[in-house]
Motif scaffolding. Sequence first.
Motif, short mmCIF file in Angstrom:
data_model
loop_
_atom_site.label_atom_id
_atom_site.label_comp_id
_atom_site.label_asym_id
_atom_site.label_seq_id
_atom_site.Cartn_x
_atom_site.Cartn_y
_atom_site.Cartn_z
N ALA A 104 0.84 -1.20 0.00
CA ALA A 104 0.00 0.00 0.00
C ALA A 104 0.88 1.25 0.00
O ALA A 104 0.62 2.22 -0.72
CB ALA A 104 -0.93 -0.02 1.22
N GLU A 105 1.95 1.19 0.78
CA GLU A 105 2.89 2.32 0.87
C GLU A 105 3.53 2.58 -0.50
O GLU A 105 3.70 3.73 -0.93
CB GLU A 105 3.96 1.97 1.93
N GLN A 106 3.87 1.51 -1.20
CA GLN A 106 4.46 1.64 -2.53
C GLN A 106 3.47 2.29 -3.50
O GLN A 106 3.83 3.16 -4.29
CB GLN A 106 4.81 0.22 -3.03
N MET A 302 8.70 -6.34 12.38
CA MET A 302 9.44 -5.10 12.63
C MET A 302 8.47 -3.92 12.63
O MET A 302 7.47 -3.95 11.92
CB MET A 302 10.49 -4.89 11.52
N PRO A 303 8.78 -2.85 13.40
CA PRO A 303 7.92 -1.66 13.34
C PRO A 303 7.94 -1.07 11.92
O PRO A 303 8.91 -1.25 11.18
CB PRO A 303 8.58 -0.70 14.34
N ALA A 304 6.87 -0.37 11.56
CA ALA A 304 6.72 0.15 10.19
C ALA A 304 7.92 1.00 9.76
O ALA A 304 8.41 0.88 8.63
CB ALA A 304 5.43 0.94 10.09
N ASP A 305 8.42 1.86 10.66
CA ASP A 305 9.52 2.74 10.25
C ASP A 305 10.81 1.95 10.01
O ASP A 305 11.60 2.26 9.12
CB ASP A 305 9.75 3.88 11.25
N ALA A 312 14.35 1.17 2.12
CA ALA A 312 15.01 2.35 1.53
C ALA A 312 16.51 2.11 1.39
O ALA A 312 17.11 2.47 0.36
CB ALA A 312 14.74 3.58 2.40
N ASP A 313 17.11 1.46 2.40
CA ASP A 313 18.56 1.17 2.34
C ASP A 313 18.87 0.24 1.17
O ASP A 313 19.86 0.41 0.46
CB ASP A 313 19.03 0.51 3.65
N PHE A 314 17.99 -0.75 0.96
CA PHE A 314 18.21 -1.71 -0.12
C PHE A 314 18.01 -1.02 -1.48
O PHE A 314 18.80 -1.19 -2.41
CB PHE A 314 17.25 -2.90 0.04
N ALA A 315 16.96 -0.22 -1.58
CA ALA A 315 16.65 0.47 -2.84
C ALA A 315 17.78 1.44 -3.22
O ALA A 315 18.13 1.59 -4.40
CB ALA A 315 15.33 1.21 -2.74
N ALA A 316 18.38 2.06 -2.19
CA ALA A 316 19.44 3.06 -2.46
C ALA A 316 20.81 2.41 -2.61
O ALA A 316 21.79 3.09 -2.93
CB ALA A 316 19.46 4.09 -1.34
N GLY A 317 20.90 1.09 -2.33
CA GLY A 317 22.19 0.41 -2.48
C GLY A 317 23.07 0.47 -1.25
O GLY A 317 24.22 0.07 -1.28
#
Length: 370
Positions: A104-106, A302-305, A312-317
Amino acid sequence: EELVAHQLALRGLREAGRQARAQPLPPAPELTARFLAGLGFALTAGQESALADIGADLARGEPMMRLVQGDVGSGKTVVAAVAVLRAVAAGCQAAVMAPTELLAEQHRRSFERWFRPLGIDIAWLSGSMPKRLRESTYAALADGSVPVVVGTHALFQPGLEFQRLALTVVDEQHRFGVQQRLRLVEKGAGGDGGLRPHQLVLTATPIPRTLAMTLYADLDLSVIRGLPPGRTPITTVALPERRRPDVVARVRDACVGGARAYWVCPLIEESEELPSQAAESTAAELTEALPGIRVGLIHGRMPADAKERAMADFAAGRTQVLVATTVIEVGVDVPEATLMIIENAERLGLAQLHQLRGRVGRGTGASTCV
């Protein structure tokens, strides 16, 4: 007997749907043209054909009930966005529902990126929202000040009312029951003289025709064939556990070469009853086995954040290997990821494996699923 009863019940729903009235949503050529111009790519023939089906349905005064099936990455969300624009242009509201907060966030990010430049506001609703925020969103939807809402199951909870809900989009239909889909539709039936919203349902699971006729007898079917230009087919291989060191070596080479990899485990932590690989211990093992390569971890508890940060870390490399549970099954889009390792694949369903495999092969690089 049960199948016949099921079929008749769905046929009954279908007929009842045909008797109902819906708000006709005429084409919105100007808004659609601006949206398509901002995309930066042309629609495929499959997307055009699905849009023609949807357009014909929306123009009528009876509620659309359509399932759009298209392989992972075939551009179903863009097709849904064009339908949403027609609702907005007609002065109505649209709701987009996805089964997990991650997906949903995506969707929320995609719709904001596409609709902000057009001056269209997007609301967000999820179960983990603070109460105050949720109440202000409820108020904005009830008075019609926000035309589009994206969210999870929170969208069909009691207490939420829409002013003029004319279209519902449900992604990954197989994760919701028919009843849940109908509860969202009923949110629209209370307004405008009992008009029912149009329904658009999306799925990436390839449904054989007989299954579609049996399980989705209340829906018309459109299929988006073909992927956007530049996509290469994904190589899929099954390997025995003893080849594990080879797979780890392969992941190391891929990451050194600039690629990224998903490593999916069925469980979060070790379990006495189930001798399956667990995400937490696998992440620790891979960190040890892959010196110099950063390993991330994401799972449903895991908590949402923290989940967002890991993605985000994976997407940014910043991390090159993401160890995950099936929480990443739908909607995660990282074009640089070209390797998908699935542990204990026998514990997952075919639809899940198909979805997971679709997390790679989203860029131009050759991708592999192990």
